[in-house]
Design an enzyme around this catalytic site. Structure first.
Site, PDB file in Angstrom:
ATOM      1  N   HIS A   1       2.811   3.216  -8.996  1.00 26.70           N
ATOM      2  CA  HIS A   1       2.667   1.781  -9.268  1.00 26.70           C
ATOM      3  C   HIS A   1       3.917   1.247  -9.983  1.00 26.70           C
ATOM      4  O   HIS A   1       4.371   0.151  -9.713  1.00 26.70           O
ATOM      5  CB  HIS A   1       1.424   1.519 -10.116  1.00 26.70           C
ATOM      6  CG  HIS A   1       0.138   1.863  -9.407  1.00 26.70           C
ATOM      7  ND1 HIS A   1      -0.119   1.469  -8.119  1.00 26.70           N
ATOM      8  CD2 HIS A   1      -0.959   2.569  -9.807  1.00 26.70           C
ATOM      9  CE1 HIS A   1      -1.321   1.912  -7.747  1.00 26.70           C
ATOM     10  NE2 HIS A   1      -1.839   2.581  -8.752  1.00 26.70           N
TER      11      HIS A   1
ATOM     12  N   LEU B   1      11.679 -20.454  -4.257  1.00 25.67           N
ATOM     13  CA  LEU B   1      10.602 -19.618  -3.722  1.00 25.67           C
ATOM     14  C   LEU B   1       9.317 -19.760  -4.551  1.00 25.67           C
ATOM     15  O   LEU B   1       9.383 -19.774  -5.787  1.00 25.67           O
ATOM     16  CB  LEU B   1      11.064 -18.147  -3.760  1.00 25.67           C
ATOM     17  CG  LEU B   1      10.023 -17.092  -3.411  1.00 25.67           C
ATOM     18  CD1 LEU B   1       9.739 -17.088  -1.914  1.00 25.67           C
ATOM     19  CD2 LEU B   1      10.502 -15.702  -3.850  1.00 25.67           C
TER      20      LEU B   1
ATOM     21  N   ASP C   1       0.830  -1.206   0.000  1.00 22.65           N
ATOM     22  CA  ASP C   1       0.000   0.000   0.000  1.00 22.65           C
ATOM     23  C   ASP C   1       0.867   1.261   0.000  1.00 22.65           C
ATOM     24  O   ASP C   1       1.953   1.280   0.586  1.00 22.65           O
ATOM     25  CB  ASP C   1      -0.894  -0.021   1.251  1.00 22.65           C
ATOM     26  CG  ASP C   1      -2.027   0.986   1.152  1.00 22.65           C
ATOM     27  OD1 ASP C   1      -2.325   1.459   0.037  1.00 22.65           O
ATOM     28  OD2 ASP C   1      -2.621   1.322   2.197  1.00 22.65           O
TER      29      ASP C   1
HETATM   30  C1  FPP Z   1      -1.946   0.074  -3.386  1.00 13.89           C
HETATM   31  O1  FPP Z   1      -1.477   1.389  -3.404  1.00 13.89           O
HETATM   32  C2  FPP Z   1      -1.355  -0.699  -4.487  1.00 13.89           C
HETATM   33  C3  FPP Z   1      -2.074  -1.273  -5.473  1.00 13.89           C
HETATM   34  C4  FPP Z   1      -3.532  -1.210  -5.568  1.00 13.89           C
HETATM   35  C5  FPP Z   1      -1.425  -1.989  -6.574  1.00 13.89           C
HETATM   36  C6  FPP Z   1      -0.134  -2.675  -6.259  1.00 13.89           C
HETATM   37  C7  FPP Z   1       0.577  -2.994  -7.519  1.00 13.89           C
HETATM   38  C8  FPP Z   1       1.919  -2.976  -7.683  1.00 13.89           C
HETATM   39  C9  FPP Z   1       2.863  -2.699  -6.607  1.00 13.89           C
HETATM   40  C10 FPP Z   1       2.534  -3.252  -8.996  1.00 13.89           C
HETATM   41  C11 FPP Z   1       1.921  -4.381  -9.736  1.00 13.89           C
HETATM   42  C12 FPP Z   1       2.527  -5.686  -9.430  1.00 13.89           C
HETATM   43  C13 FPP Z   1       2.367  -6.774 -10.218  1.00 13.89           C
HETATM   44  C14 FPP Z   1       3.141  -8.008  -9.928  1.00 13.89           C
HETATM   45  C15 FPP Z   1       1.489  -6.764 -11.381  1.00 13.89           C
HETATM   46  P1  FPP Z   1      -2.527   2.577  -3.562  1.00 13.89           P
HETATM   47  O2  FPP Z   1      -2.615   2.903  -5.010  1.00 13.89           O
HETATM   48  O3  FPP Z   1      -3.830   2.211  -2.927  1.00 13.89           O
HETATM   49  O4  FPP Z   1      -1.796   3.711  -2.763  1.00 13.89           O
HETATM   50  P2  FPP Z   1      -2.475   4.908  -1.935  1.00 13.89           P
HETATM   51  O5  FPP Z   1      -3.194   4.274  -0.759  1.00 13.89           O
HETATM   52  O6  FPP Z   1      -1.314   5.726  -1.510  1.00 13.89           O
HETATM   53  O7  FPP Z   1      -3.401   5.622  -2.882  1.00 13.89           O
END
Ligand code: FPP
Length: 259
Positions: free
Chosen positions: A45, A139, A28
């Site tokens: 991201h 892994l 997150d």
């Molecule tokens: C949450 O941060 C993160 C996500 C919803 C997506 C996580 C995805 C990645 C790290 C990359 C993709 C990985 C693969 C393997 C495809 P948020 O956007 O909710 O952050 P915020 O709370 O600060 O808005």
């Protein structure tokens, strides 16, 4: 500037203490990381993808058996279309660019989540990644994509109801073990530790069934800042905890016996 691989600065696994077999991560803070830099959320991201690579390296270094990452939840569909498309393009990139390297490093890839609502091309890519790496013995990297804990439990309940209607099982056959065998990846152990970055403290529909006895570790850093040393800190925190699984645990048992 690319960040350094910090693996060489990590403690040996033997110095950590008790290691979790299965670490699951709620990644997150990508959006807030980007906002703090005046960048679009997509850049957060993208930087989060590099943090995934660092987490895999660290999990490998410490000999963790399973690493599960929450990449796209069933609730993430409610984000703007452009952000959803970007997250899908990252998944595509991950399979096209990273999977071969992970395969060479003996990593086995599993995808957990619903295939419903995913295009045929994405499903084909995910199947390719799983098949290519299925015999690897290092892994296991479980990518939770289009994943929701409630949906997973509901799907298991539906399958069991169908079996009951056919007369293959009786209602009294339904036990926690049988439900567990109908989840997305019944062969994987339950997570021992769930890490959540970004300073929020909730499960957000992640591994609801499997997390019954998981130790929760909340880290203040945003996911794109997570690195090998963050992973090590979380492992040290885990090693200090006393897990009792609803029992009394060693220390308490001794105290009770002493009385
Ligand atoms: C949450 O941060 C993160 C996500 C919803 C997506 C996580 C995805 C990645 C790290 C990359 C993709 C990985 C693969 C393997 C495809 P948020 O956007 O909710 O952050 P915020 O709370 O600060 O808005």
């Amino acid at each position: 500037m690319p960040r350094r691989d910090l693996t060489e600065h990590l403690l040996p696994a033997s110095a950590i203490g008790t290691l979790p077999r299965h670490v699951a991560i709620i990644m997150d803070g990508n959006g807030r990381w980007a906002r703090a830099r005046g960048m679009p959320r997509s850049m957060g991201h993208r930087a989060g993808m590099d943090a995934v690579r660092r987490a895999v390296r660290a999990a490998d270094h410490f000999g963790v058996e399973v690493l599960t990452i929450y990449s796209f939840s069933s609730e993430n569909w409610s984000r703007p279309r452009s952000e959803v498309d970007y997250l899908f393009s990252l998944l595509r990139q991950f399979v096209e660019r990273d999977v071969m390297d992970l395969h060479r490093r003996n990593v086995r890839i599993r995808i957990i989540g619903s295939r419903e609502g995913l295009g045929e091309d994405i499903v084909a890519l995910l199947t390719y990644a799983e098949r290519l790496t299925s015999d690897n013995t290092g892994l296991t990297l479980a990518v939770a994509f289009n994943y929701g804990g409630r949906q997973e439990i509901a799907e298991a309940a539906r399958k069991l109801a169908e079996q009951a209607v056919r007369g293959d099982i009786a209602p009294q056959d339904i036990t926690p073990e049988l439900i567990g065998r109908h989840l997305y990846a019944p062969d994987l152990p339950d997570p021992d530790m769930i890490i959540r970055t970004g300073d929020e403290k909730r499960l957000s529909n992640f591994l609801l069934w499997q997390s019954a006895y998981a130790e929760m570790v909340f880290l203040p850093e945003y996911w794109p800042d997570f690195d090998e040393l963050s992973f090590q800190r979380a492992l040290l925190d885990f090693a200090r905890r006393e897990r009792r699984f609803g029992g009394l645990g060693e220390r308490r048992t001794r105290k009770v016996a002493e009385r």
